[in-house]
Write an enzyme that holds these catalytic residues in place. Structure first.
Site, PDB file in Angstrom:
ATOM      1  N   CYS A  79       0.832  -1.215   0.000  1.00 31.19           N
ATOM      2  CA  CYS A  79       0.000   0.000   0.000  1.00 31.19           C
ATOM      3  C   CYS A  79       0.866   1.266   0.000  1.00 31.19           C
ATOM      4  O   CYS A  79       1.514   1.526  -1.001  1.00 31.19           O
ATOM      5  CB  CYS A  79      -0.994  -0.058   1.153  1.00 31.19           C
ATOM      6  SG  CYS A  79      -2.422   0.989   0.839  1.00 31.19           S
ATOM      7  N   HIS A 172      -3.235  -5.024   1.779  1.00 31.30           N
ATOM      8  CA  HIS A 172      -2.597  -5.238   3.095  1.00 31.30           C
ATOM      9  C   HIS A 172      -2.588  -6.710   3.514  1.00 31.30           C
ATOM     10  O   HIS A 172      -3.442  -7.129   4.297  1.00 31.30           O
ATOM     11  CB  HIS A 172      -3.376  -4.458   4.164  1.00 31.30           C
ATOM     12  CG  HIS A 172      -3.198  -2.986   4.090  1.00 31.30           C
ATOM     13  ND1 HIS A 172      -2.256  -2.311   4.829  1.00 31.30           N
ATOM     14  CD2 HIS A 172      -3.850  -2.050   3.377  1.00 31.30           C
ATOM     15  CE1 HIS A 172      -2.325  -1.023   4.578  1.00 31.30           C
ATOM     16  NE2 HIS A 172      -3.289  -0.835   3.696  1.00 31.30           N
ATOM     17  N   GLU A 174      -0.863  -8.137   5.648  1.00 31.34           N
ATOM     18  CA  GLU A 174      -0.582  -8.259   7.087  1.00 31.34           C
ATOM     19  C   GLU A 174      -1.854  -8.160   7.921  1.00 31.34           C
ATOM     20  O   GLU A 174      -1.819  -8.365   9.129  1.00 31.34           O
ATOM     21  CB  GLU A 174       0.445  -7.185   7.515  1.00 31.34           C
ATOM     22  CG  GLU A 174      -0.057  -5.754   7.556  1.00 31.34           C
ATOM     23  CD  GLU A 174      -0.264  -5.111   6.176  1.00 31.34           C
ATOM     24  OE1 GLU A 174      -0.120  -5.799   5.148  1.00 31.34           O
ATOM     25  OE2 GLU A 174      -0.600  -3.913   6.145  1.00 31.34           O
TER      26      GLU A 174
HETATM   27  N1  GLN Z   1      -3.636   6.486   0.946  1.00 31.58           N
HETATM   28  C1  GLN Z   1      -2.330   6.181   1.494  1.00 31.58           C
HETATM   29  C2  GLN Z   1      -1.242   6.951   0.762  1.00 31.58           C
HETATM   30  O1  GLN Z   1      -1.479   7.408  -0.315  1.00 31.58           O
HETATM   31  C3  GLN Z   1      -2.041   4.708   1.452  1.00 31.58           C
HETATM   32  C4  GLN Z   1      -3.037   3.965   2.283  1.00 31.58           C
HETATM   33  C5  GLN Z   1      -2.530   2.737   2.949  1.00 31.58           C
HETATM   34  O2  GLN Z   1      -1.317   2.491   3.040  1.00 31.58           O
HETATM   35  N2  GLN Z   1      -3.442   1.969   3.454  1.00 31.58           N
HETATM   36  O3  GLN Z   1      -0.161   7.066   1.286  1.00 31.58           O
END
Ligand code: GLN
Length: 191
Positions: A79, A172, A174
């Site tokens: 992410c 994610h 995890e």
């Molecule tokens: N929206 C976050 C970003 O752009 C990422 C979101 C996340 O890691 N769950 O950094």
């Protein structure tokens, strides 16, 4: 034995550490550049890529990270971590590591549906679908020639990719009990 690090500047690093330790892996929280010499692989967690980028630059993590990747250390960004390791992130206000040849766009799934779950077929982890949790997730908008797409949503949106020992997932792993992606990642440190 492989020692895995999780970048612990911001975000859900504790959940990655929990998963790794549940797998019996020696796992440590990495916050200083010198600690990168003490791990065989590094996960960059989800969170806010702007904060992670700002802190990573402030703490001098980025040059050391680039040097360790040059030496063959595997890195997995989940992410916000996937944003941090991308070469190209349109409009990102803070430094990123720029490791992996892909363009990643932040917050593409819109406000109403900014969190969702999906069962994905992921190359390299076996036939069982992987239940993936997306939280204000980015998408991998395009990948360079050396990058393999590992998973996409039904509409074709790329959400997992690999380039050599670099791994990126929009979601994610995890946050669920499925350890197959962590296993795949750790296998990159052994080869
Ligand atoms: N929206 C976050 C970003 O752009 C990422 C979101 C996340 O890691 N769950 O950094």
């Amino acid at each position: 034995m492989t020692r895995a690090g999780v970048l612990g500047l911001q975000g859900d690093f504790a959940e990655h550490l929990h998963t790794l330790r549940a797998m019996g892996v020696d796992a440590v929280d990495v916050r200083r550049p010198q600690q990168l010499d003490e791990v065989d692989a590094l996960i960059i967690p989800g969170g806010e890529s702007t904060t992670i980028g700002k802190l990573a630059a402030q703490y001098g993590i980025i040059p050391k990270l680039l040097a360790r990747v040059e030496e063959g250390m595997p890195v997995w960004g989940t992410c916000a971590g996937a944003i941090f390791i991308a070469k190209d992130v349109p409009g990102h206000p803070h430094p990123i590591a720029g490791l992996m040849d892909m363009t990643v766009e932040r917050n593409v799934f819109g406000r109403q549906v900014d969190s969702f779950e999906a069962d994905l077929a992921i190359a390299g982890i076996g036939p069982e679908p992987f239940h993936a949790v997306f939280i204000r997730a980015p998408r991998i908008a395009s990948v360079g020639p050396g990058v393999t797409v590992l998973a996409a949503l039904a509409d074709g949106t790329i959400v997992a990719a690999r380039q050599g020992r670099l791994l990126a997932t929009s979601f994610h792993p995890e946050l669920t009990d499925d350890q197959r992606l962590h296993q795949l990642f750790l296998s990159l440190a052994k080869g």
